[in-house]
Design an enzyme around this catalytic site. Sequence first.
Site, mmCIF file in Angstrom:
data_model
loop_
_atom_site.group_PDB
_atom_site.id
_atom_site.type_symbol
_atom_site.label_atom_id
_atom_site.label_comp_id
_atom_site.label_asym_id
_atom_site.label_seq_id
_atom_site.Cartn_x
_atom_site.Cartn_y
_atom_site.Cartn_z
ATOM 1 N N SER A 270 0.811 -1.217 0.000
ATOM 2 C CA SER A 270 0.000 0.000 0.000
ATOM 3 C C SER A 270 0.846 1.270 0.000
ATOM 4 O O SER A 270 1.561 1.551 -0.949
ATOM 5 C CB SER A 270 -0.975 -0.039 1.180
ATOM 6 O OG SER A 270 -1.927 0.988 1.073
ATOM 7 N N ASP B 161 -0.810 1.604 -4.115
ATOM 8 C CA ASP B 161 -1.747 0.712 -4.805
ATOM 9 C C ASP B 161 -3.048 1.404 -5.187
ATOM 10 O O ASP B 161 -4.011 0.747 -5.581
ATOM 11 C CB ASP B 161 -2.026 -0.540 -3.973
ATOM 12 C CG ASP B 161 -2.736 -0.253 -2.661
ATOM 13 O OD1 ASP B 161 -2.584 0.867 -2.125
ATOM 14 O OD2 ASP B 161 -3.448 -1.142 -2.153
ATOM 15 N N ARG C 220 -5.888 4.725 -1.672
ATOM 16 C CA ARG C 220 -6.023 5.923 -0.834
ATOM 17 C C ARG C 220 -6.008 7.180 -1.701
ATOM 18 O O ARG C 220 -5.525 7.163 -2.826
ATOM 19 C CB ARG C 220 -4.892 5.996 0.190
ATOM 20 C CG ARG C 220 -4.909 4.859 1.179
ATOM 21 C CD ARG C 220 -3.845 5.017 2.242
ATOM 22 N NE ARG C 220 -3.876 3.867 3.143
ATOM 23 C CZ ARG C 220 -3.443 3.881 4.389
ATOM 24 N NH1 ARG C 220 -2.936 4.981 4.902
ATOM 25 N NH2 ARG C 220 -3.509 2.797 5.141
ATOM 26 N N THR D 75 -11.026 -0.303 12.332
ATOM 27 C CA THR D 75 -10.179 -0.026 11.171
ATOM 28 C C THR D 75 -9.970 -1.318 10.381
ATOM 29 O O THR D 75 -9.681 -2.357 10.945
ATOM 30 C CB THR D 75 -8.831 0.544 11.634
ATOM 31 O OG1 THR D 75 -9.075 1.775 12.320
ATOM 32 C CG2 THR D 75 -7.904 0.797 10.463
ATOM 33 N N GLU E 279 -12.485 6.270 5.926
ATOM 34 C CA GLU E 279 -11.645 6.240 7.114
ATOM 35 C C GLU E 279 -10.665 7.400 7.062
ATOM 36 O O GLU E 279 -10.341 7.905 5.987
ATOM 37 C CB GLU E 279 -10.907 4.901 7.221
ATOM 38 C CG GLU E 279 -10.129 4.517 5.987
ATOM 39 C CD GLU E 279 -9.632 3.079 6.016
ATOM 40 O OE1 GLU E 279 -10.152 2.261 6.788
ATOM 41 O OE2 GLU E 279 -8.703 2.779 5.241
ATOM 42 N N SER F 47 -7.616 7.587 7.417
ATOM 43 C CA SER F 47 -6.304 7.317 6.834
ATOM 44 C C SER F 47 -6.341 7.415 5.307
ATOM 45 O O SER F 47 -5.736 6.623 4.609
ATOM 46 C CB SER F 47 -5.788 5.949 7.280
ATOM 47 O OG SER F 47 -6.745 4.947 7.027
ATOM 48 N N LYS G 25 -11.377 0.274 -0.631
ATOM 49 C CA LYS G 25 -11.363 1.724 -0.785
ATOM 50 C C LYS G 25 -10.804 2.042 -2.167
ATOM 51 O O LYS G 25 -10.096 1.225 -2.747
ATOM 52 C CB LYS G 25 -10.574 2.396 0.320
ATOM 53 C CG LYS G 25 -9.217 1.825 0.629
ATOM 54 C CD LYS G 25 -8.642 2.480 1.884
ATOM 55 C CE LYS G 25 -7.327 1.820 2.286
ATOM 56 N NZ LYS G 25 -7.467 0.937 3.434
#
EC number: 5.4.2.2
Length: 582
Positions: free
Chosen positions: A124, A302, A305, A368, A387, A389, A400
């Site tokens: 990630s 990845d 986010r 989480t 979330e 983050s 996500k």
Amino acid sequence: MALFTVSRIQTTPFDGQKPGTSGLRKKVKVFVQPHYLENFVQASFNALTEGKVRGATLVVSGDGRYYSEQAIQIITKMAAANGVRRIWIGQNGLLSTPAVSAVIRERVGVDGSKATGSFILTASHNPGGPNEDFGIKYNMENGGPAPEGITNKIYENTTTIKEYLIAPDLPNVDITTVGVTNFTGPEGPFDIEVFDSASDYIKLMKSIFDFESIRKLLTSPKFSFCYDALHGVAGAYAKRIFVDELGAQENSLINCVPKEDFGGGHPDPNLTYAKELVARMGLGKSEPEGEVPEFGAAADGDADRNMVLGKRFFVTPSDSVAIIAANAVEAIPYFSAGLKGVARSMPTSAALDVVAKHLNLKFFEVPTGWKFFGNLMDAGLCSVCGEESFGTGSDHIREKDGIWAVLAWLSILAYKTKDNLESKLVSVEDIVRQHWATYGRHYYTRYDYENVDAGAAKELMAHLVKLQSSLPEVNEIIKGASSDVSKVVHGDEFEYNDPVDGSISSHQGIRYLFEDGSRLIFRLSGTGSEGATIRLYIEQYEKDPSKIGRLSHEALAPLVEAALKLSKMEEFTGRSAPTVIT
């Protein structure tokens, strides 16, 4: 049609192959040890029911980080040996985590096959390279991460493994060229298909958003745009979507060539690591060169986010998901019939709660880990979730989705501006400030203390749990730190009872809840590859319109002081300041 044989390789367990919330992440030097990756992959196959392995179709791809290509070849040979019928690989081994989820859910092979799961090769937002991090996680047939029942079984298997199966004479597959290669093994045919990494995902995005509306915005001479892939896998999608489909200028894309070491950077889309984008958006220490764009966004390694920025303006992830939820029905065609519900992770600010209450929506607070949202989505209880983050998403997939979040924001901007493209555009800051005026503002920050001694981190958490047995003592400590802080009325360790499957997740973070709605939350993170990361979350709710325009760090200063004193952060960790402030 080439023939291959199957070998049984004797092995012994490795310590510490316990998958965290996002799979197994370790330094590359750990993964390259003989048998290390193989043990984990075989343990995963052994944890799945036979129908999910024998005769099945699996996706194997990732974010392109160092060691990915070798790992793809190893997993492919092990899949063949374990009776898997076909392997699908994104061209060049690249698939974003959200695209993997979309491929599992949406793609139909040339022979009518559907994928039943995937090995995703990613760590990630962690750095990549020979001395950095590698990771692997298994996703299920719904496109979401393996639930705890499976990951626990994988871990148990890693502690007792004695052998793994591999097809050593299966040739390495050319992952650079789209096409199908056929083989035959002891159990019959085995096919490897390399396919275009972006087309399935783009097709899904076009079914969700009004691309024509976004295109009008992006091609308006008044609108400027900047997207930073931080040399992660999002670069494989950025030009195809933002330039080819939506008409953005190619020079609006920065760091969009995927690299196995992410260009030597840290592919984490926040104000600390996305330095080039932050500077271009006017949020750096020095004045930017040239005109500051109206909208900026970044992705992690990845591409699951996202960070959203306006001109000289940062949108917190907690505000972002609340604003998307508040505007989704009007601005995004996929949601035109209404939202089924919304959800956030426990440490995320309560901005989404206020929207849910205002719009009379079902609301859920979960631990989480995206798999908890997936359960709600599979049960038809949740449409939009997020979330703190920098993860935002919806029920279109079970991960996500960073590019989805950017398209959601562009859709909202396009909707708000649709009649004013020739005059004044509605800005990101306008939308956020209007949201605060309507719903109130949740001042919010997160302090990350990375690579803390694991023993010291556990002692700090034990200290905080012990304190919860005496709230008068807690309030005395807090008042000693700052008189401008409300009273703590509740302290606990968050526990989640899943409304879908009844499973209970305990010890999900230490909470201190205040009379005025403020919160202090402490968590140990499971996503780092070594040491411990302590995360401290600080939140204050403000409804008074005259007080919603303050600088966040000024508004939160008393609570920050109280949190550091209460936790004895410096005493336990030796750290006088956090590694990252978000």
